[in-house]
Motif scaffolding. Structure first.
Motif, PDB file in Angstrom:
ATOM      1  N   ALA A   1       0.839  -1.187   0.000  1.00 21.10           N
ATOM      2  CA  ALA A   1       0.000   0.000   0.000  1.00 21.10           C
ATOM      3  C   ALA A   1       0.874   1.237   0.000  1.00 21.10           C
ATOM      4  N   SER A   2       0.367   2.291  -0.588  1.00 21.71           N
ATOM      5  CA  SER A   2       1.058   3.569  -0.637  1.00 21.71           C
ATOM      6  C   SER A   2       0.163   4.650  -0.069  1.00 21.71           C
ATOM      7  N   LEU A   3       0.793   5.758   0.367  1.00 28.54           N
ATOM      8  CA  LEU A   3       0.060   6.885   0.922  1.00 28.54           C
ATOM      9  C   LEU A   3       0.486   8.147   0.198  1.00 28.54           C
ATOM     10  N   ALA A   4      -0.494   8.935  -0.278  1.00 28.75           N
ATOM     11  CA  ALA A   4      -0.221  10.229  -0.887  1.00 28.75           C
ATOM     12  C   ALA A   4      -1.001  11.288  -0.118  1.00 28.75           C
ATOM     13  N   VAL A   5      -0.290  12.339   0.302  1.00 31.07           N
ATOM     14  CA  VAL A   5      -0.910  13.489   0.956  1.00 31.07           C
ATOM     15  C   VAL A   5      -0.542  14.688   0.092  1.00 31.07           C
ATOM     16  N   THR A   6      -1.542  15.302  -0.550  1.00 34.20           N
ATOM     17  CA  THR A   6      -1.281  16.374  -1.511  1.00 34.20           C
ATOM     18  C   THR A   6      -2.307  17.488  -1.374  1.00 34.20           C
ATOM     19  N   ASP A   7      -2.056  18.591  -2.084  1.00 32.54           N
ATOM     20  CA  ASP A   7      -3.015  19.684  -2.228  1.00 32.54           C
ATOM     21  C   ASP A   7      -3.580  20.167  -0.900  1.00 32.54           C
ATOM     22  N   ALA A   8      -2.695  20.521   0.028  1.00 33.99           N
ATOM     23  CA  ALA A   8      -3.049  21.029   1.363  1.00 33.99           C
ATOM     24  C   ALA A   8      -3.678  19.956   2.254  1.00 33.99           C
ATOM     25  N   GLY A   9      -3.501  18.680   1.901  1.00 33.40           N
ATOM     26  CA  GLY A   9      -3.958  17.602   2.762  1.00 33.40           C
ATOM     27  C   GLY A   9      -3.128  17.556   4.040  1.00 33.40           C
ATOM     28  N   ARG A  10      -3.710  17.014   5.113  1.00 29.65           N
ATOM     29  CA  ARG A  10      -3.015  16.993   6.395  1.00 29.65           C
ATOM     30  C   ARG A  10      -3.319  15.721   7.176  1.00 29.65           C
ATOM     31  N   ILE A  11      -2.300  15.239   7.858  1.00 29.15           N
ATOM     32  CA  ILE A  11      -2.446  14.217   8.885  1.00 29.15           C
ATOM     33  C   ILE A  11      -1.891  14.874  10.138  1.00 29.15           C
ATOM     34  N   ARG A  29       4.422   1.009   1.786  1.00 36.44           N
ATOM     35  CA  ARG A  29       5.478   0.851   0.783  1.00 36.44           C
ATOM     36  C   ARG A  29       6.068   2.205   0.388  1.00 36.44           C
ATOM     37  N   ASN A  30       5.222   3.168   0.007  1.00 37.56           N
ATOM     38  CA  ASN A  30       5.677   4.479  -0.443  1.00 37.56           C
ATOM     39  C   ASN A  30       4.843   5.576   0.197  1.00 37.56           C
ATOM     40  N   VAL A  31       5.497   6.691   0.527  1.00 38.13           N
ATOM     41  CA  VAL A  31       4.817   7.865   1.070  1.00 38.13           C
ATOM     42  C   VAL A  31       5.199   9.058   0.201  1.00 38.13           C
ATOM     43  N   ASP A  32       4.196   9.755  -0.337  1.00 41.03           N
ATOM     44  CA  ASP A  32       4.402  10.974  -1.115  1.00 41.03           C
ATOM     45  C   ASP A  32       3.630  12.099  -0.446  1.00 41.03           C
ATOM     46  N   ILE A  33       4.376  13.116  -0.004  1.00 42.92           N
ATOM     47  CA  ILE A  33       3.787  14.290   0.625  1.00 42.92           C
ATOM     48  C   ILE A  33       4.249  15.467  -0.205  1.00 42.92           C
ATOM     49  N   GLN A  34       3.292  16.165  -0.835  1.00 38.16           N
ATOM     50  CA  GLN A  34       3.730  17.259  -1.678  1.00 38.16           C
ATOM     51  C   GLN A  34       2.702  18.356  -1.799  1.00 38.16           C
ATOM     52  N   GLY A  35       3.238  19.581  -1.880  1.00 40.81           N
ATOM     53  CA  GLY A  35       2.416  20.751  -2.108  1.00 40.81           C
ATOM     54  C   GLY A  35       2.385  21.691  -0.916  1.00 40.81           C
ATOM     55  N   ASN A  36       2.186  22.957  -1.225  1.00 41.15           N
ATOM     56  CA  ASN A  36       2.087  23.987  -0.209  1.00 41.15           C
ATOM     57  C   ASN A  36       0.943  23.681   0.764  1.00 41.15           C
ATOM     58  N   LEU A  37       1.175  23.878   2.031  1.00 40.06           N
ATOM     59  CA  LEU A  37       0.221  23.632   3.121  1.00 40.06           C
ATOM     60  C   LEU A  37      -0.071  22.154   3.348  1.00 40.06           C
ATOM     61  N   THR A  38       0.673  21.268   2.717  1.00 37.43           N
ATOM     62  CA  THR A  38       0.508  19.834   2.913  1.00 37.43           C
ATOM     63  C   THR A  38       1.413  19.404   4.065  1.00 37.43           C
ATOM     64  N   LYS A  39       0.835  18.686   5.069  1.00 34.74           N
ATOM     65  CA  LYS A  39       1.598  18.405   6.292  1.00 34.74           C
ATOM     66  C   LYS A  39       1.279  17.049   6.889  1.00 34.74           C
ATOM     67  N   ILE A  40       2.290  16.487   7.512  1.00 33.61           N
ATOM     68  CA  ILE A  40       2.109  15.473   8.543  1.00 33.61           C
ATOM     69  C   ILE A  40       2.637  16.164   9.787  1.00 33.61           C
ATOM     70  N   ASP A  41       1.766  16.420  10.768  1.00 34.58           N
ATOM     71  CA  ASP A  41       2.086  17.373  11.829  1.00 34.58           C
ATOM     72  C   ASP A  41       1.676  16.852  13.195  1.00 34.58           C
ATOM     73  N   ALA A  42       2.637  16.851  14.119  1.00 36.87           N
ATOM     74  CA  ALA A  42       2.375  16.453  15.518  1.00 36.87           C
ATOM     75  C   ALA A  42       2.927  17.523  16.453  1.00 36.87           C
ATOM     76  N   SER A  43       2.660  18.792  16.141  1.00 37.38           N
ATOM     77  CA  SER A  43       3.248  19.917  16.866  1.00 37.38           C
ATOM     78  C   SER A  43       2.411  20.330  18.074  1.00 37.38           C
ATOM     79  N   THR A  44       3.032  21.156  18.945  1.00 41.66           N
ATOM     80  CA  THR A  44       2.342  21.685  20.114  1.00 41.66           C
ATOM     81  C   THR A  44       2.595  23.180  20.245  1.00 41.66           C
ATOM     82  N   SER A  45       1.621  23.881  20.813  1.00 43.36           N
ATOM     83  CA  SER A  45       1.798  25.305  21.098  1.00 43.36           C
ATOM     84  C   SER A  45       1.486  25.584  22.557  1.00 43.36           C
ATOM     85  N   GLY A  46       1.388  24.555  23.378  1.00 49.96           N
ATOM     86  CA  GLY A  46       1.036  24.739  24.785  1.00 49.96           C
ATOM     87  C   GLY A  46       2.084  24.191  25.721  1.00 49.96           C
ATOM     88  N   LEU A  47       1.623  23.743  26.873  1.00 46.43           N
ATOM     89  CA  LEU A  47       2.517  23.210  27.894  1.00 46.43           C
ATOM     90  C   LEU A  47       2.899  21.758  27.635  1.00 46.43           C
TER      91      LEU A  47
END
Length: 162
Positions: A1-11, A29-47
């Motif tokens: 299986a492959s995963l594509a995250v494109t066109d401002a898509g987000r995980i 098998r393959n991961v393609d992440i491409q394009g502006n605002l496209t993210k795989i994101d596990a960020s924090t802005s708190g404590l």
């Protein structure tokens, strides 16, 4: 299986309060992440601490302004990004980051596998731009090629006033 995250898509698994972030795990098998605002994101802005991202694949492409991030902009620590791939390409202003822009420390980035290409202003970033400590970048690949205004950064860039 492959995963594509494109066109401002987000995980995402993001935290803006006191709790810790979750974990994103991809084993395909393959991961393609491409394009502006496209993210795989596990960020924090708190404590809380940022989440973690683990990717195991034959080929991972992070292209054209796409981002994989476990950053912190608060008091929590940045997370860990671990990518194990036979081929990892971070190209055309794409970024893999576990950096700190608040009082928290930067996270860790561990890249392993056969070949790593960081090209055309691509970046691997675990720096701190405020009072927190920088994170770490560990690259364990047989071939590493960094070209065309690209960066691999782990450092502190904040200024201290007397």
């Amino acid at each position: 299986a492959s995963l594509a995250v494109t066109d401002a898509g987000r995980i995402t698994t993001q935290v803006s309060g006191a709790g810790d972030g979750g974990t994103i795990t991809l084993d395909v098998r393959n991961v393609d992440i491409q394009g502006n605002l496209t993210k795989i994101d596990a960020s924090t802005s708190g404590l809380g601490q940022s989440g973690n991202i683990a990717i195991k694949a034959n080929k991972v492409n992070v292209l054209n302004d796409a981002v994989i991030a476990a950053n912190t902009s608060g008091a929590g620590a940045g997370g860990t990004i671990a990518i194990d791939a036979s081929r990892l390409n971070i190209v055309n202003h794409a970024v893999v980051a576990a950096s700190a822009s608040g009082t928290g420390t930067g996270g860790s980035i561990h890249l392993s596998g056969g070949s790593l290409l960081v090209g055309n202003a691509g970046a691997i970033d675990s720096e701190s731009t405020q009072s927190g400590s920088a994170g770490t970048v560990l690259i364990d690949s047989r071939r590493v090629h960094v070209t065309s205004k690209s960066l691999v950064v782990s450092g502190a860039t904040a200024s201290l006033d007397s």
